[in-house]
Design a protein around this motif. Structure first.
Motif, short mmCIF file in Angstrom:
data_model
loop_
_atom_site.label_atom_id
_atom_site.label_comp_id
_atom_site.label_asym_id
_atom_site.label_seq_id
_atom_site.Cartn_x
_atom_site.Cartn_y
_atom_site.Cartn_z
N ALA A 136 0.83 -1.20 0.00
CA ALA A 136 0.00 0.00 0.00
C ALA A 136 0.87 1.25 0.00
O ALA A 136 0.47 2.29 -0.54
CB ALA A 136 -0.93 0.00 1.21
N GLU B 201 -5.94 1.25 -2.61
CA GLU B 201 -5.39 2.51 -2.11
C GLU B 201 -5.26 3.53 -3.23
O GLU B 201 -5.60 4.71 -3.06
CB GLU B 201 -4.03 2.25 -1.46
CG GLU B 201 -3.34 3.48 -0.92
CD GLU B 201 -3.97 4.01 0.34
OE1 GLU B 201 -3.59 5.11 0.76
OE2 GLU B 201 -4.84 3.33 0.92
N ALA B 202 -4.77 3.10 -4.39
CA ALA B 202 -4.65 4.01 -5.53
C ALA B 202 -6.02 4.41 -6.06
O ALA B 202 -6.26 5.58 -6.40
CB ALA B 202 -3.82 3.35 -6.64
N ALA C 282 1.53 3.08 -3.31
CA ALA C 282 0.46 3.81 -4.00
C ALA C 282 0.94 5.12 -4.62
O ALA C 282 0.50 5.46 -5.73
CB ALA C 282 -0.69 4.07 -3.03
N LEU D 283 -3.09 -2.57 -2.68
CA LEU D 283 -2.42 -1.46 -3.38
C LEU D 283 -3.37 -0.84 -4.41
O LEU D 283 -3.46 0.39 -4.50
CB LEU D 283 -1.15 -1.98 -4.06
CG LEU D 283 -0.50 -1.05 -5.10
CD1 LEU D 283 -0.08 0.27 -4.47
CD2 LEU D 283 0.71 -1.75 -5.73
N THR E 254 -1.13 12.16 -2.90
CA THR E 254 -0.82 10.77 -2.59
C THR E 254 0.60 10.60 -2.09
O THR E 254 0.91 9.60 -1.43
CB THR E 254 -1.08 9.88 -3.82
OG1 THR E 254 -2.38 10.17 -4.32
CG2 THR E 254 -1.04 8.40 -3.46
#
Length: 322
Positions: free
Chosen positions: A113, A171-172, A116, A168, A254
Motif C-alpha cells: 500500500a 489505495e490508488a 500507492a 495497493l 498521494t
C-alpha cells in the motif's frame, strides 16, 4: 490554484494548505491501524458497515447545503464511478488487507500500500493526457522506499502477496476514482455519498460471507475503536483527503500517504508494540525527502501547454467549496 505563468516557487500558499490537509488525513489513517487491532475478533464486513454508516450520518449535516441539486445532476456514469470508488477504495481495500493478513505478516500489505504514490504518479497524468512528472515520480519512489524501511518485509505466500497487491489497487483507486466526481460534489458531499454506498456494500458482503453472524453488539473497546474510525478517521480524514486532492491534485496528495506507516509506527506502542527504532527513523527521513522532492516539482502542464490547477473549473462552472 490557476496561473497563466509558472510561479517562482511551486509550493505556494494554496499548495501548502492542500499538503497539510493530505498529511492530516494520512496521519489519521495511520493511527487507525492501532485502533483496528482492537477489532480483530469483530465481524469485519459488519464492523466496516457500522463505521461507514455512522460516518455518513455525521457527514450529512456538513454536506446538506445544496446537496440535492448536485446529486440530481450526476450522470449514470458518475453514479457508477461513485459505487466503484466505495467498492474498490473503501470496502475492497479493507477486505483485501484482512485477507492478506490471514497468510501474510501485516508489514506485507502495508509495504505494498505504501507503493500507492508510485502508481498514482504514473496513472494520474496518463488519465489526464500528460506524461508522468520526473520529480513527482522520483519523489513517489522515495516515499515508497521510506515506507518499506519503516515497516520492513514479512513472511507471506502467493495468496497473501496477491491480496496485498489488491490492497495497493484499492489505495490508488481511492484517489484516482474520485477525481472526476470531486468537482461536481466537493469533498464533503463526495465523502458522505461514498460512505453511504460503502456501508450498503459492506452490509451486503457481511450477509453474503457471514450470514446471521455478520453483525453483533460491540464490546466497549470495540465500540470505542469503531467510533474513532467513523468520526475521526473517516469523517475528518476523508474530507481532508479530498479537499487536498481538490487543491494540489492526486499525484501530490498521494505522496503524503507515506506518512501512513510513519503514523502507524509512532502510535503502535499504544497497543503494546515496540517503540520505533533507527530503521523507522531512517524511513521517516526518506518519506520526508520524497514528499519534499515531489511537491517542489513545477505544476504539471496539460495538453496544449496550459498550466491548470489540479481541478480547473469548466467555463461558467464554480467549483463547490470544500
Amino acid at each position: 490554484m490557476t496561473s497563466s505563468a509558472p510561479a517562482p516557487a511551486p509550493v505556494r500558499a494554496g499548495n501548502a494548505a492542500g499538503l497539510a490537509l493530505a498529511a492530516t488525513a494520512c496521519v489519521l489513517v495511520g493511527a487507525s491501524f492501532t485502533a483496528g487491532s482492537v477489532l480483530t475478533a469483530y465481524p469485519h464486513a459488519g464492523g466496516q458497515a457500522l463505521r461507514y454508516a455512522l460516518a455518513a450520518l455525521l457527514l450529512i449535516p456538513l454536506a446538506a447545503r445544496g446537496a440535492l441539486p448536485r446529486l440530481r445532476a450526476l450522470t449514470v456514469r458518475q453514479w457508477l464511478r461513485l459505487t466503484l470508488l466505495a467498492a474498490v477504495g473503501m470496502a475492497g481495500f479493507n477486505l483485501a488487507v484482512l485477507a492478506a493478513e490471514r497468510t501474510a505478516e501485516p508489514a506485507v500489505p502495508g509495504v505494498l500500500a505504501g507503493c500507492a504514490p508510485v502508481l498514482v504518479a504514473v496513472l494520474a497524468p496518463a488519465l489526464d493526457g500528460r506524461r508522468p512528472g520526473r520529480a513527482v515520480t522520483l519523489g513517489a519512489v522515495t516515499v515508497a522506499a521510506g515506507a518499506f524501511v519503516i515497516q520492513g518485509w514479512g513472511r507471506t505466500d502467493g495468496a497473501g502477496l496477491a491480496w496485498s497487491v489488491a490492497a495497493l489497487g484499492g489505495e490508488a483507486g481511492f484517489a484516482l476514482l474520485a477525481v472526476p466526481v470531486l468537482r461536481p460534489l466537493g469533498p464533503r458531499l463526495l465523502s458522505a455519498v461514498a460512505c453511504a454506498l460503502a456501508a450498503a456494500e459492506c452490509a451486503a458482503l457481511g450477509l453474503l460471507l457471514d450470514g446471521r453472524a455478520w453483525l453483533r453488539a460491540p464490546e466497549p473497546a470495540e465500540a470505542a475503536a469503531l467510533l474513532w474510525q467513523a468520526a475521526v478517521v473517516t469523517v475528518a480524514g476523508f474530507v481532508c483527503w479530498y479537499a487536498a486532492i481538490q487543491r494540489v491534485g492526486a499525484e501530490r496528495a498521494t505522496l503524503c500517504s507515506g506518512l501512513i506507516p510513519v503514523s502507524a509506527a509512532l502510535t503502535a506502542p499504544l497497543a503494546g508494540a515496540p517503540a520505533p527504532g533507527p530503521a523507522q527513523v531512517a524511513g521517516v527521513a526518506l518519506v520526508a525527502a520524497g514528499v519534499a522532492l515531489g511537491v517542489r516539482a513545477p505544476a504539471p502542464s496539460a495538453p496544449g501547454g496550459r498550466r491548470p490547477g489540479p481541478h480547473a473549473a469548466r467555463p461558467g462552472h464554480r467549483a463547490p467549496a470544500p
